[in-house]
Structure formats: structure tokens, C-alpha cells
Write a protein that holds these residues in place. Structure first.
Motif, mmCIF file in Angstrom:
data_model
loop_
_atom_site.group_PDB
_atom_site.id
_atom_site.type_symbol
_atom_site.label_atom_id
_atom_site.label_comp_id
_atom_site.label_asym_id
_atom_site.label_seq_id
_atom_site.Cartn_x
_atom_site.Cartn_y
_atom_site.Cartn_z
ATOM 1 N N ALA A 1 46.758 11.215 -2.218
ATOM 2 C CA ALA A 1 46.004 10.031 -1.801
ATOM 3 C C ALA A 1 45.262 10.255 -0.490
ATOM 4 O O ALA A 1 44.136 9.782 -0.315
ATOM 5 N N LYS A 2 45.874 11.000 0.441
ATOM 6 C CA LYS A 2 45.238 11.201 1.744
ATOM 7 C C LYS A 2 43.978 12.051 1.646
ATOM 8 O O LYS A 2 43.146 12.043 2.555
ATOM 9 N N GLU A 3 43.835 12.812 0.560
ATOM 10 C CA GLU A 3 42.650 13.638 0.360
ATOM 11 C C GLU A 3 41.657 13.003 -0.605
ATOM 12 O O GLU A 3 40.521 13.470 -0.724
ATOM 13 N N ASN A 4 42.085 11.956 -1.282
ATOM 14 C CA ASN A 4 41.267 11.334 -2.318
ATOM 15 C C ASN A 4 40.372 10.255 -1.710
ATOM 16 O O ASN A 4 40.853 9.216 -1.257
ATOM 17 N N TRP A 5 39.081 10.503 -1.696
ATOM 18 C CA TRP A 5 38.117 9.553 -1.125
ATOM 19 C C TRP A 5 38.232 8.176 -1.774
ATOM 20 O O TRP A 5 38.051 7.153 -1.137
ATOM 21 N N PHE A 6 38.565 8.162 -3.059
ATOM 22 C CA PHE A 6 38.619 6.897 -3.786
ATOM 23 C C PHE A 6 39.887 6.099 -3.494
ATOM 24 O O PHE A 6 40.056 4.989 -4.004
ATOM 25 N N ALA A 7 40.767 6.659 -2.660
ATOM 26 C CA ALA A 7 41.940 5.892 -2.230
ATOM 27 C C ALA A 7 41.554 4.847 -1.196
ATOM 28 O O ALA A 7 42.311 3.912 -0.930
ATOM 29 N N ASN A 8 40.367 5.000 -0.597
ATOM 30 C CA ASN A 8 39.876 4.006 0.354
ATOM 31 C C ASN A 8 39.563 2.696 -0.352
ATOM 32 O O ASN A 8 39.169 2.674 -1.511
ATOM 33 N N ARG A 9 39.737 1.597 0.373
ATOM 34 C CA ARG A 9 39.231 0.315 -0.114
ATOM 35 C C ARG A 9 37.773 0.197 0.313
ATOM 36 O O ARG A 9 37.453 0.362 1.482
ATOM 37 N N PHE A 10 36.878 -0.087 -0.655
ATOM 38 C CA PHE A 10 35.453 -0.147 -0.350
ATOM 39 C C PHE A 10 34.905 -1.566 -0.471
ATOM 40 O O PHE A 10 35.096 -2.238 -1.477
ATOM 41 N N PHE B 1 33.816 17.129 -3.572
ATOM 42 C CA PHE B 1 33.172 15.841 -3.291
ATOM 43 C C PHE B 1 33.916 15.089 -2.196
ATOM 44 O O PHE B 1 33.298 14.554 -1.263
ATOM 45 N N CYS B 2 35.228 15.033 -2.285
ATOM 46 C CA CYS B 2 36.019 14.287 -1.308
ATOM 47 C C CYS B 2 35.933 14.919 0.084
ATOM 48 O O CYS B 2 35.874 14.212 1.093
ATOM 49 N N ALA B 3 35.914 16.245 0.137
ATOM 50 C CA ALA B 3 35.797 16.923 1.426
ATOM 51 C C ALA B 3 34.447 16.610 2.066
ATOM 52 O O ALA B 3 34.359 16.330 3.270
ATOM 53 N N ASP B 4 33.390 16.650 1.265
ATOM 54 C CA ASP B 4 32.057 16.329 1.775
ATOM 55 C C ASP B 4 31.980 14.868 2.211
ATOM 56 O O ASP B 4 31.389 14.548 3.249
ATOM 57 N N ALA B 5 32.584 13.974 1.434
ATOM 58 C CA ALA B 5 32.545 12.547 1.761
ATOM 59 C C ALA B 5 33.278 12.258 3.069
ATOM 60 O O ALA B 5 32.788 11.496 3.911
ATOM 61 N N ARG B 6 34.443 12.860 3.272
ATOM 62 C CA ARG B 6 35.207 12.626 4.498
ATOM 63 C C ARG B 6 34.446 13.127 5.723
ATOM 64 O O ARG B 6 34.513 12.533 6.801
ATOM 65 N N GLU B 7 33.692 14.211 5.556
ATOM 66 C CA GLU B 7 32.966 14.788 6.684
ATOM 67 C C GLU B 7 31.701 14.001 7.023
ATOM 68 O O GLU B 7 31.363 13.843 8.206
ATOM 69 N N ASN B 8 31.015 13.491 6.010
ATOM 70 C CA ASN B 8 29.662 12.971 6.228
ATOM 71 C C ASN B 8 29.493 11.463 6.058
ATOM 72 O O ASN B 8 28.545 10.897 6.613
ATOM 73 N N TYR B 9 30.380 10.821 5.317
ATOM 74 C CA TYR B 9 30.135 9.425 4.959
ATOM 75 C C TYR B 9 31.115 8.469 5.624
ATOM 76 O O TYR B 9 32.240 8.840 5.968
ATOM 77 N N LEU B 10 30.652 7.241 5.777
ATOM 78 C CA LEU B 10 31.451 6.192 6.389
ATOM 79 C C LEU B 10 32.452 5.663 5.370
ATOM 80 O O LEU B 10 32.049 5.192 4.292
#
Length: 253
Positions: free
Chosen positions: A106-115, A10-19
């Protein structure tokens, strides 16, 4: 909750495709049997409830993203969505990050971002919708405002803010076209307003004010059957209704 493998994918897909840093959450209101209801999702194999939401594609307009996300999460399509607020508490995503912090750096975890999340609300005809859950949810259901589950993250705040916005809108714009059937009685319309405002309204004052707005058309014949003094049926005058949405009117309930 995702497995470690599922989270990594999920995180790999999110980093590639999502803002990163921006999400969208939708509050979908319906009206049924005199009760305002909200569409909610329950995560698979967990007792966790959320509003329908998701992330924006990197080159996707915001409005298009909101409609796509709602369709993907609930199968509801071609629903008018109104942007109402942006939620940006620095800690709003902390619960998700803590849930997965031991699975990935953390650098690979999409949820480490502030949203920041952009809130949208929709008003829909309960009988014209057939919501269904996506692959991440086991249930997509309507819940009354007095029967809401315990939401995760800040989704309770998002819902409250949407409802407060809806109540404020009643003071200067009409509401009902997307929530009521094509024809309805004045008592039925009053029940809608009372359900939104969570208070009783005087019958005569309500009817006088609604007719004074010039947005209703009364049928020539009352509803057939039932009591001796059957109530008249009304429908919205769409042209006047849309003019009132644009121009507003002075009110206050």
C-alpha cells in the motif's frame, strides 16, 4: 490494467512528480446532427471507459493542469475549460486500489491515496476538433448522451453533474458560441437548447427570448437553397455575448 512492472514504474513516477490526493477530470461536450455528445476514452485491451483525466504536477497551477491533461489524453489544445464541482467521496478510488492491491504494498501503491477530483467541462465545436487517444487508451471517441458506455469509478456521476450544471447555466447565461458554427439558423440553435435540456421548446417563445437577449445578429439574406421560405442565418454578437456571460440575465426554460 497495468502489469506489475508497469504499475511499479507508474507509481514511482507519480510519487516523484505528481501531487497526491488531487486529480482532474474533464467533461467535453460537442453538438452534432442535433445530438449532444461527450468525449470518452476506452482503456487499451479492456472494456473500460473513462472521462479524460489525470493528476496535477507538484508545482502546477490548477487551470494549467486541466489544459495539459486534456491535451495529453485527447490531443485537444487551447480549449476553454470551466471548473464546476469537486468530487470527494472517500470510496471513489477504491476500485482502482482493489485492482492493484495485490501487486504492490500500500505504501508504494499510488492508488492507495484518497483522491479528490476537480471537475471541468468544455463546450467545443464538433467540426473543429480531432481528438486522438494517448498511450493508455485504444479509443477516444464522441458518444451521444443516449449512447453512453458504462463508466468506471464515479465518472457517470461527474458527467451527470456537468450536464446538470450546463442546464442550470441556461437559466442565467447564454450557451452556444463554442458549440455552434459561425452562422446558424434559429431552428438549429433551438435544437441545441433542446438537446441540452432534453425537452421540446416552443418555437415562437424560443425565438422571442433569444432575440430579446441581444446576443444574436441576423444576416441580411436567408440561407440559400432548400425550402421556399428559407430561414435567416444568425451569428453571435461576441461583445454582447461576453457581456451576458459576465452580467447574466433572468431566464428559465
Amino acid at each position: 490494467m497495468l502489469t506489475k512492472k508497469g504499475l511499479k514504474e507508474f507509481c514511482a513516477d507519480a510519487r516523484e512528480n505528481y501531487l497526491p490526493h488531487i486529480s482532474i477530470d474533464c467533461v467535453v461536450f460537442g453538438f452534432h446532427e442535433g445530438i449532444m455528445k461527450v468525449l470518452v476514452l476506452k482503456v487499451q485491451n479492456e472494456d473500460e471507459w473513462y472521462l479524460p483525466g489525470g493528476f496535477m504536477l507538484k508545482n502546477e497551477p490548477i487551470e494549467k493542469a486541466a489544459n495539459r491533461i486534456l491535451k495529453e489524453r485527447t490531443t485537444l489544445d487551447k480549449i476553454f475549460l470551466q471548473q464546476f464541482h469537486v468530487f470527494g467521496d472517500p470510496e471513489r478510488s477504491k476500485e482502482h486500489f482493489d485492482m492493484y492491491k495485490d501487486m504492490l504494498p500500500a505504501k508504494e501503491n499510488w492508488f492507495a491515496n484518497r483522491f479528490l477530483t476537480i471537475g471541468y467541462y468544455a463546450l467545443v465545436d464538433f467540426f473543429e476538433t480531432s481528438p486522438n487517444p494517448d498511450q493508455f487508451a485504444e479509443s477516444c471517441q464522441w458518444r451521444g448522451l443516449d449512447d453512453l458506455p458504462d463508466f468506471k469509478l464515479d465518472h457517470a456521476l461527474i458527467l451527470k453533474t456537468a450536464l446538470d450544471t450546463l442546464r442550470l447555466q441556461l437559466n442565467y447565461q447564454p450557451i452556444g458560441y463554442n458549440l455552434m458554427p459561425k452562422e446558424f439558423t434559429m431552428p438549429e440553435l433551438q435544437k441545441l437548447y433542446e438537446a441540452i435540456l432534453d425537452k421540446k421548446l416552443d418555437r415562437r417563445n424560443f425565438q422571442r427570448r433569444m432575440l430579446g437577449f441581444g446576443i444574436l445578429t441576423r444576416s441580411d439574406e436567408p440561407r440559400k437553397g432548400g425550402a421556399h421560405k428559407a430561414p435567416y442565418l444568425y451569428s453571435f454578437d461576441l461583445e454582447n455575448y461576453e457581456a451576458a456571460l459576465r452580467e447574466g440575465f433572468k431566464g428559465g426554460w
